[in-house]
Design an enzyme around this catalytic site. Structure first.
Site, PDB file in Angstrom:
ATOM      1  N   CYS A 241     -10.047 -69.449 -52.809  1.00  0.00           N
ATOM      2  CA  CYS A 241      -8.878 -70.197 -52.346  1.00  0.00           C
ATOM      3  C   CYS A 241      -9.124 -70.750 -50.937  1.00  0.00           C
ATOM      4  O   CYS A 241      -9.952 -71.619 -50.747  1.00  0.00           O
ATOM      5  CB  CYS A 241      -7.645 -69.296 -52.429  1.00  0.00           C
ATOM      6  SG  CYS A 241      -6.072 -70.121 -52.188  1.00  0.00           S
ATOM      7  N   HIS A 242      -8.412 -70.237 -49.926  1.00  0.00           N
ATOM      8  CA  HIS A 242      -8.596 -70.665 -48.542  1.00  0.00           C
ATOM      9  C   HIS A 242      -9.639 -69.815 -47.805  1.00  0.00           C
ATOM     10  O   HIS A 242      -9.935 -70.078 -46.638  1.00  0.00           O
ATOM     11  CB  HIS A 242      -7.260 -70.618 -47.790  1.00  0.00           C
ATOM     12  CG  HIS A 242      -6.309 -71.700 -48.171  1.00  0.00           C
ATOM     13  ND1 HIS A 242      -5.586 -71.675 -49.355  1.00  0.00           N
ATOM     14  CD2 HIS A 242      -5.955 -72.832 -47.546  1.00  0.00           C
ATOM     15  CE1 HIS A 242      -4.826 -72.752 -49.431  1.00  0.00           C
ATOM     16  NE2 HIS A 242      -5.030 -73.468 -48.344  1.00  0.00           N
TER      17      HIS A 242
END
Length: 186
Positions: free
Chosen positions: A112-113
């Site tokens: 994800c991030h």
């Protein structure tokens, strides 16, 4: 499934971590026999989130980043959620820890991030990677080739887009971490 008996995996996260992106990889690693430690920038507990907005319980912190050494671990997991990696990339000790992991040639997984930490550690240039779509331009500007795939493995760095890709991410990191040499036990 590969076995990770005797392997110790660092999970670097802080408040705002996406709950499933810490919980499911940790469960897969435990299921394969690994020991994990949640490392954070403060002691106690970190607040998890669901979709960055909804409080989703807490995780106990096993070790503060200032007391963590790369030599103590066989691999590193960088879970996402927008908030946790954004806070971590502003912490000098957290960035130094990730940078030391990169130079150690030990495997790293980011979802994800989580790849924001790899950008901050100057570890993405020339690599094939994926992430949550909002990071694609950040990765490109840092020199990565962005792939819109559920999981991308480039040598010892594994990246993934987000929660929908967790089943593939979890099985891939277990396999990738199993291939890595085990740290020297003292």
């Amino acid at each position: 499934m590969s076995h990770l008996e005797g392997k110790k995996i660092a999970i670097l996260a802080t408040d705002g971590v996406e709950r499933v992106e810490l919980e499911q990889p940790r469960g897969a690693l435990h299921g394969a026999g690994a020991q994990t430690e949640v490392i954070s920038i403060h002691p106690g507990e970190i607040q998890a989130r669901q979709s960055d907005l909804i409080r989703a319980g807490t995780f106990a912190v096993d070790r503060e980043i200032g007391n963590a050494a790369v030599d103590d671990y066989d691999a590193l997991v960088l879970p996402g959620g927008a908030v946790s990696p954004d806070r971590l990339r502003m912490d000098r000790d957290a960035v130094s820890f990730v940078r030391a992991f990169v130079t150690s040639d030990k495997p790293i997984a980011a979802i994800c991030h989580g790849p924001w930490m790899l950008i901050e550690a100057d570890a993405v240039s020339g690599r094939r990677m994926t992430s949550f779509p909002s990071l694609h331009n950040d990765l490109r500007r840092a020199g990565a080739t962005v792939m819109d795939e559920g999981v991308v493995v480039d040598e010892r760095i594994t990246t993934s887009r987000g929660p929908a890709d967790l089943p593939a991410f979890c099985s891939t990191i277990v396999d990738q971490f199993a291939k890595a040499p085990q740290r020297a036990m003292i």
